[in-house]
Write a protein that holds these residues in place. Structure first.
Motif, PDB file in Angstrom:
ATOM      1  N   GLU A   1      -2.918 -15.348 -11.584  1.00 39.28           N
ATOM      2  CA  GLU A   1      -1.526 -15.038 -11.872  1.00 39.28           C
ATOM      3  C   GLU A   1      -0.686 -15.074 -10.592  1.00 39.28           C
ATOM      4  O   GLU A   1       0.445 -15.580 -10.591  1.00 39.28           O
ATOM      5  CB  GLU A   1      -1.422 -13.670 -12.547  1.00 39.28           C
ATOM      6  CG  GLU A   1      -1.933 -13.673 -13.984  1.00 39.28           C
ATOM      7  CD  GLU A   1      -1.928 -12.274 -14.604  1.00 39.28           C
ATOM      8  OE1 GLU A   1      -1.437 -11.323 -13.963  1.00 39.28           O
ATOM      9  OE2 GLU A   1      -2.429 -12.147 -15.730  1.00 39.28           O
ATOM     10  N   LYS A   2      -1.237 -14.529  -9.493  1.00 34.57           N
ATOM     11  CA  LYS A   2      -0.525 -14.569  -8.217  1.00 34.57           C
ATOM     12  C   LYS A   2      -0.319 -16.013  -7.757  1.00 34.57           C
ATOM     13  O   LYS A   2       0.759 -16.363  -7.247  1.00 34.57           O
ATOM     14  CB  LYS A   2      -1.291 -13.790  -7.142  1.00 34.57           C
ATOM     15  CG  LYS A   2      -1.191 -12.296  -7.293  1.00 34.57           C
ATOM     16  CD  LYS A   2      -1.937 -11.586  -6.177  1.00 34.57           C
ATOM     17  CE  LYS A   2      -1.872 -10.086  -6.356  1.00 34.57           C
ATOM     18  NZ  LYS A   2      -2.596  -9.368  -5.294  1.00 34.57           N
TER      19      LYS A   2
ATOM     20  N   GLU B   1      -0.101 -18.695  -9.656  1.00 36.91           N
ATOM     21  CA  GLU B   1       0.914 -19.285 -10.526  1.00 36.91           C
ATOM     22  C   GLU B   1       2.313 -18.836 -10.104  1.00 36.91           C
ATOM     23  O   GLU B   1       3.242 -19.649 -10.030  1.00 36.91           O
ATOM     24  CB  GLU B   1       0.649 -18.912 -11.990  1.00 36.91           C
ATOM     25  CG  GLU B   1      -0.526 -19.620 -12.619  1.00 36.91           C
ATOM     26  CD  GLU B   1      -0.815 -19.127 -14.040  1.00 36.91           C
ATOM     27  OE1 GLU B   1      -0.208 -18.120 -14.474  1.00 36.91           O
ATOM     28  OE2 GLU B   1      -1.657 -19.751 -14.699  1.00 36.91           O
ATOM     29  N   THR B   2       2.454 -17.554  -9.833  1.00 39.03           N
ATOM     30  CA  THR B   2       3.753 -17.025  -9.395  1.00 39.03           C
ATOM     31  C   THR B   2       4.164 -17.662  -8.076  1.00 39.03           C
ATOM     32  O   THR B   2       5.321 -18.076  -7.899  1.00 39.03           O
ATOM     33  CB  THR B   2       3.677 -15.493  -9.245  1.00 39.03           C
ATOM     34  OG1 THR B   2       3.267 -14.932 -10.492  1.00 39.03           O
ATOM     35  CG2 THR B   2       5.018 -14.916  -8.849  1.00 39.03           C
TER      36      THR B   2
ATOM     37  N   ALA C   1       3.233 -20.553  -6.853  1.00 43.36           N
ATOM     38  CA  ALA C   1       3.580 -21.960  -7.079  1.00 43.36           C
ATOM     39  C   ALA C   1       4.976 -22.076  -7.687  1.00 43.36           C
ATOM     40  O   ALA C   1       5.781 -22.912  -7.261  1.00 43.36           O
ATOM     41  CB  ALA C   1       2.546 -22.621  -7.994  1.00 43.36           C
ATOM     42  N   GLU C   2       5.306 -21.249  -8.663  1.00 45.67           N
ATOM     43  CA  GLU C   2       6.631 -21.287  -9.284  1.00 45.67           C
ATOM     44  C   GLU C   2       7.718 -20.962  -8.270  1.00 45.67           C
ATOM     45  O   GLU C   2       8.764 -21.633  -8.224  1.00 45.67           O
ATOM     46  CB  GLU C   2       6.688 -20.315 -10.462  1.00 45.67           C
ATOM     47  CG  GLU C   2       5.889 -20.761 -11.671  1.00 45.67           C
ATOM     48  CD  GLU C   2       5.810 -19.684 -12.763  1.00 45.67           C
ATOM     49  OE1 GLU C   2       6.388 -18.588 -12.572  1.00 45.67           O
ATOM     50  OE2 GLU C   2       5.163 -19.943 -13.782  1.00 45.67           O
ATOM     51  N   GLU C   3       7.490 -19.930  -7.438  1.00 46.13           N
ATOM     52  CA  GLU C   3       8.481 -19.555  -6.422  1.00 46.13           C
ATOM     53  C   GLU C   3       8.653 -20.670  -5.381  1.00 46.13           C
ATOM     54  O   GLU C   3       9.769 -20.965  -4.958  1.00 46.13           O
ATOM     55  CB  GLU C   3       8.064 -18.256  -5.734  1.00 46.13           C
ATOM     56  CG  GLU C   3       8.190 -17.036  -6.631  1.00 46.13           C
ATOM     57  CD  GLU C   3       7.613 -15.772  -5.984  1.00 46.13           C
ATOM     58  OE1 GLU C   3       7.050 -15.855  -4.873  1.00 46.13           O
ATOM     59  OE2 GLU C   3       7.737 -14.702  -6.609  1.00 46.13           O
ATOM     60  N   THR C   4       7.540 -21.276  -4.976  1.00 44.14           N
ATOM     61  CA  THR C   4       7.601 -22.350  -3.979  1.00 44.14           C
ATOM     62  C   THR C   4       8.363 -23.550  -4.532  1.00 44.14           C
ATOM     63  O   THR C   4       9.190 -24.150  -3.828  1.00 44.14           O
ATOM     64  CB  THR C   4       6.177 -22.759  -3.555  1.00 44.14           C
ATOM     65  OG1 THR C   4       5.492 -21.606  -3.063  1.00 44.14           O
ATOM     66  CG2 THR C   4       6.205 -23.827  -2.496  1.00 44.14           C
ATOM     67  N   ILE C   5       8.133 -23.911  -5.770  1.00 41.72           N
ATOM     68  CA  ILE C   5       8.848 -25.032  -6.399  1.00 41.72           C
ATOM     69  C   ILE C   5      10.336 -24.713  -6.486  1.00 41.72           C
ATOM     70  O   ILE C   5      11.184 -25.562  -6.188  1.00 41.72           O
ATOM     71  CB  ILE C   5       8.252 -25.343  -7.788  1.00 41.72           C
ATOM     72  CG1 ILE C   5       6.865 -25.967  -7.632  1.00 41.72           C
ATOM     73  CG2 ILE C   5       9.156 -26.262  -8.583  1.00 41.72           C
ATOM     74  CD1 ILE C   5       6.083 -26.104  -8.922  1.00 41.72           C
ATOM     75  N   ALA C   6      10.684 -23.477  -6.860  1.00 42.39           N
ATOM     76  CA  ALA C   6      12.090 -23.093  -6.947  1.00 42.39           C
ATOM     77  C   ALA C   6      12.752 -23.165  -5.573  1.00 42.39           C
ATOM     78  O   ALA C   6      13.885 -23.654  -5.439  1.00 42.39           O
ATOM     79  CB  ALA C   6      12.212 -21.688  -7.524  1.00 42.39           C
ATOM     80  N   LYS C   7      12.053 -22.683  -4.541  1.00 41.24           N
ATOM     81  CA  LYS C   7      12.599 -22.737  -3.177  1.00 41.24           C
ATOM     82  C   LYS C   7      12.774 -24.182  -2.719  1.00 41.24           C
ATOM     83  O   LYS C   7      13.767 -24.518  -2.072  1.00 41.24           O
ATOM     84  CB  LYS C   7      11.681 -21.993  -2.201  1.00 41.24           C
ATOM     85  CG  LYS C   7      11.741 -20.489  -2.341  1.00 41.24           C
ATOM     86  CD  LYS C   7      10.786 -19.811  -1.368  1.00 41.24           C
ATOM     87  CE  LYS C   7      10.772 -18.310  -1.558  1.00 41.24           C
ATOM     88  NZ  LYS C   7       9.799 -17.656  -0.673  1.00 41.24           N
TER      89      LYS C   7
ATOM     90  N   LYS D   1      13.303 -26.817  -4.602  1.00 40.79           N
ATOM     91  CA  LYS D   1      14.453 -27.373  -5.325  1.00 40.79           C
ATOM     92  C   LYS D   1      15.749 -26.898  -4.694  1.00 40.79           C
ATOM     93  O   LYS D   1      16.684 -27.666  -4.494  1.00 40.79           O
ATOM     94  CB  LYS D   1      14.415 -26.960  -6.796  1.00 40.79           C
ATOM     95  CG  LYS D   1      13.432 -27.718  -7.636  1.00 40.79           C
ATOM     96  CD  LYS D   1      13.508 -27.257  -9.082  1.00 40.79           C
ATOM     97  CE  LYS D   1      12.510 -27.973  -9.951  1.00 40.79           C
ATOM     98  NZ  LYS D   1      12.569 -27.504 -11.352  1.00 40.79           N
TER      99      LYS D   1
END
Length: 139
Positions: free
Chosen positions: A41-42, A44-45, A47-53, A55
């Motif tokens: 879960e960490k 995944e979180t 990875a999602e935060e890194t992709i958002a940053k 972008k």
């Protein structure tokens, strides 16, 4: 019969040991899966935060690239127009020079034909005069 009971006990206990080992492995796998779940879960979180940053960080760069591309397009189109005009001028100049050369050639050809005609007429007149006079070079 002692030998057959020995093999029964040996293989029977091996079968039980394999079953116990499989059950133990299954429970160990379940424990490992439960222990790894928070880390998954960490990840995944993260990875999602890194992709958002990524972008968010790339948006100004993309906007700048679009702006520079538009500027480049404007500059290139300006030079295309100039190049088109220059090429048209060159083509017109070549046509004009070719036309001048063609008319000069026609004029020279006409003069040569006229000169040749005049020379032929002069020769013809001399021949006629000689025939009329009755004189020849032999006499």
């Amino acid at each position: 019969m002692g030998l057959s009971s020995f093999f029964k006990n040996l293989f029977g206990s091996a079968k039980e040991s394999a079953t116990d080992l499989a059950n133990h492995a299954e429970s160990t796998f379940e424990q490992a899966k439960e222990a790894a779940n928070p880390y998954i879960e960490k990840a995944e979180t993260f990875a999602e935060e890194t992709i958002a940053k990524a972008k968010e960080a790339s948006e100004p760069i993309i906007d700048s690239a679009v702006e520079y591309a538009d500027q480049a397009k404007d500059i290139v189109s300006e030079y295309v127009e100039k190049a088109t005009d220059s090429i048209s001028d060159v083509i017109d100049s070549v046509k004009e020079k070719a036309s001048d050369l063609t008319s000069d050639t026609k004029k020279n050809t006409s003069e040569t034909v006229v000169d040749a005609s005049e020379t032929a007429a002069t020769i013809e007149e001399k021949v006629e005069d000689e025939i009329i006079d009755g004189t020849t070079d032999k006499e």
